[in-house]
Scaffold this motif. Sequence first.
Motif, PDB file in Angstrom:
ATOM      1  N   ILE A  28       0.829  -1.092  -0.013  1.00  0.00           N
ATOM      2  CA  ILE A  28       0.101   0.125  -0.165  1.00  0.00           C
ATOM      3  C   ILE A  28       0.770   1.142  -0.315  1.00  0.00           C
ATOM      4  O   ILE A  28       0.552   2.114  -0.855  1.00  0.00           O
ATOM      5  CB  ILE A  28      -1.041  -0.070   1.238  1.00  0.00           C
ATOM      6  CG1 ILE A  28      -1.806  -1.158   1.114  1.00  0.00           C
ATOM      7  CG2 ILE A  28      -1.769   1.290   1.345  1.00  0.00           C
ATOM      8  CD1 ILE A  28      -2.898  -1.346   2.307  1.00  0.00           C
ATOM      9  N   ARG A  29       1.804   1.176   0.920  1.00  0.00           N
ATOM     10  CA  ARG A  29       2.773   2.332   0.963  1.00  0.00           C
ATOM     11  C   ARG A  29       3.593   2.693  -0.587  1.00  0.00           C
ATOM     12  O   ARG A  29       3.633   3.562  -0.997  1.00  0.00           O
ATOM     13  CB  ARG A  29       3.904   2.239   2.072  1.00  0.00           C
ATOM     14  CG  ARG A  29       4.899   3.613   2.346  1.00  0.00           C
ATOM     15  CD  ARG A  29       5.721   3.330   3.401  1.00  0.00           C
ATOM     16  NE  ARG A  29       6.696   4.615   3.506  1.00  0.00           N
ATOM     17  CZ  ARG A  29       7.728   4.457   3.109  1.00  0.00           C
ATOM     18  NH1 ARG A  29       7.940   3.524   2.456  1.00  0.00           N
ATOM     19  NH2 ARG A  29       8.283   5.669   3.417  1.00  0.00           N
ATOM     20  N   THR A  45       2.578   1.919  -3.511  1.00  0.00           N
ATOM     21  CA  THR A  45       1.496   2.306  -4.263  1.00  0.00           C
ATOM     22  C   THR A  45       1.203   3.657  -4.059  1.00  0.00           C
ATOM     23  O   THR A  45       1.080   4.551  -5.153  1.00  0.00           O
ATOM     24  CB  THR A  45       0.400   1.478  -4.176  1.00  0.00           C
ATOM     25  OG1 THR A  45       0.460   0.113  -4.407  1.00  0.00           O
ATOM     26  CG2 THR A  45      -0.592   1.976  -5.271  1.00  0.00           C
ATOM     27  N   LEU A  46       1.322   4.279  -2.979  1.00  0.00           N
ATOM     28  CA  LEU A  46       0.947   5.505  -2.671  1.00  0.00           C
ATOM     29  C   LEU A  46       2.195   6.514  -3.218  1.00  0.00           C
ATOM     30  O   LEU A  46       2.035   7.525  -3.709  1.00  0.00           O
ATOM     31  CB  LEU A  46       0.704   5.887  -1.215  1.00  0.00           C
ATOM     32  CG  LEU A  46      -0.490   5.418  -0.610  1.00  0.00           C
ATOM     33  CD1 LEU A  46      -0.697   5.521   0.831  1.00  0.00           C
ATOM     34  CD2 LEU A  46      -1.770   5.837  -1.567  1.00  0.00           C
ATOM     35  N   SER A  75       8.482  12.480  -2.147  1.00  0.00           N
ATOM     36  CA  SER A  75       7.680  11.731  -1.595  1.00  0.00           C
ATOM     37  C   SER A  75       6.748  12.871  -0.480  1.00  0.00           C
ATOM     38  O   SER A  75       6.377  12.535   0.390  1.00  0.00           O
ATOM     39  CB  SER A  75       7.760  10.596  -0.657  1.00  0.00           C
ATOM     40  OG  SER A  75       8.665   9.680  -1.143  1.00  0.00           O
ATOM     41  N   TRP A 123       1.854  15.287  -4.698  1.00  0.00           N
ATOM     42  CA  TRP A 123       1.015  14.237  -5.378  1.00  0.00           C
ATOM     43  C   TRP A 123       1.565  14.808  -6.865  1.00  0.00           C
ATOM     44  O   TRP A 123       1.234  15.847  -7.247  1.00  0.00           O
ATOM     45  CB  TRP A 123      -0.238  14.136  -5.238  1.00  0.00           C
ATOM     46  CG  TRP A 123      -0.495  13.620  -3.710  1.00  0.00           C
ATOM     47  CD1 TRP A 123      -0.889  14.444  -2.560  1.00  0.00           C
ATOM     48  CD2 TRP A 123      -0.773  12.244  -3.361  1.00  0.00           C
ATOM     49  NE1 TRP A 123      -1.051  13.517  -1.640  1.00  0.00           N
ATOM     50  CE2 TRP A 123      -0.867  12.401  -2.147  1.00  0.00           C
ATOM     51  CE3 TRP A 123      -0.674  11.052  -3.867  1.00  0.00           C
ATOM     52  CZ2 TRP A 123      -1.188  11.060  -1.223  1.00  0.00           C
ATOM     53  CZ3 TRP A 123      -0.856  10.069  -3.365  1.00  0.00           C
ATOM     54  CH2 TRP A 123      -1.033  10.041  -1.942  1.00  0.00           C
ATOM     55  N   SER A 162       9.036   3.637  -7.091  1.00  0.00           N
ATOM     56  CA  SER A 162       7.937   2.898  -6.731  1.00  0.00           C
ATOM     57  C   SER A 162       7.030   2.363  -7.734  1.00  0.00           C
ATOM     58  O   SER A 162       6.328   1.426  -7.835  1.00  0.00           O
ATOM     59  CB  SER A 162       7.246   3.659  -5.560  1.00  0.00           C
ATOM     60  OG  SER A 162       8.058   4.150  -4.520  1.00  0.00           O
TER      61      SER A 162
END
Length: 348
Positions: free
Chosen positions: A90-91, A93-94, A102, A105, A321
């Motif tokens: 999940i991390r 993917t974000l 990081s 967005w 990522s």
Amino acid sequence: MEFDFAAEQPKFLMLMYGLIAFVAVVGGLLLLLDVVPSWFARRREAQLVAASMAGVPLPRRRKQREGAFAFFFLLPTLLLLAIGLVVPAIRTTLLSFMDSSSTNWVGLQNYAWMFSEESIVRVLTNTLIWVILVPLVATGFGLIYAVLVDKARFEAVAKSLIFLPMAISFVGASIIWRFVYAYRGEGDQIGLLNQIVVSLGGEPKQWLLESPLNTFLLIVIMVWIQAGFAMVVLSAAIKAIPADIVEAARLDGVSPWQMFWQITMPSIRPALVVVVVTLSIATLKVFDIVRTATNGNYDTNVIATEMYNQAFRYQENGQGSALAVFLFVLVIPIVIYQIRNLRKQREG
């Protein structure tokens, strides 16, 4: 040089803490997997014996208690799965939707970069070549080995030698093959491949510098390692073919070629699927061979090595990522196919 115990004391303390933690974890697992079930089993047995001697109906297990007991044993596995896989997935993917720091967005910008940057498109192409060639070639050689050594005089020795590369790490195998591909400009060649070329009248080459040939030479290393695994699985499948089927085919006068295609191949198809799927997943994640042999230079990068470079060398967390998520997405269909295939085998 004298050993300074005082200076090394923190290391010894860390070692002691590690040993204590190891003993605690192993002891806890033994307690959960051995002592606790044995205690409940003895308790249940005592209840059954007492009920039998008293002539009363045997006590029934409570489904709620069984469910709680099962959840108790599944809880450590679920926690480890969540900590080691679900949360990082999940991390990651974000992070794939964020910039290199990081903090901001960026939407699908990292994924657009992946398919528009020429160097990354080359990485994806190399990965595709690996995924197509390694499973097919390694499985093909494994099948040839399995058929040739089946019921041979020195079958055990031959299988041991063929399987031996599996005992070598990817890093060790890559170092071995770097010596095979080694190049020396003048004089005798130390690389086996160049020495063979020179012996045949050719000119030595720097094999690992020539693209796209170097990618295929790295694939040879992976095939050399994994062919033994394919041979072991397929050889076991061949030996599991019922003897009466083989004997009936021979009585019908089938040729060895017909025996292979009409009897052997249909019988070992499930094993072939398992081998191809397993090698496909392993190939998608290949990292050690490329990292050790060429460090990803000379157009040999694959997704795993480029993901490492972007995230840890260039500090591009978002792009690294995105590559990790894309690699995960590529593995999912293969896993789903294997699960469905196993389910069909059980139902059949």
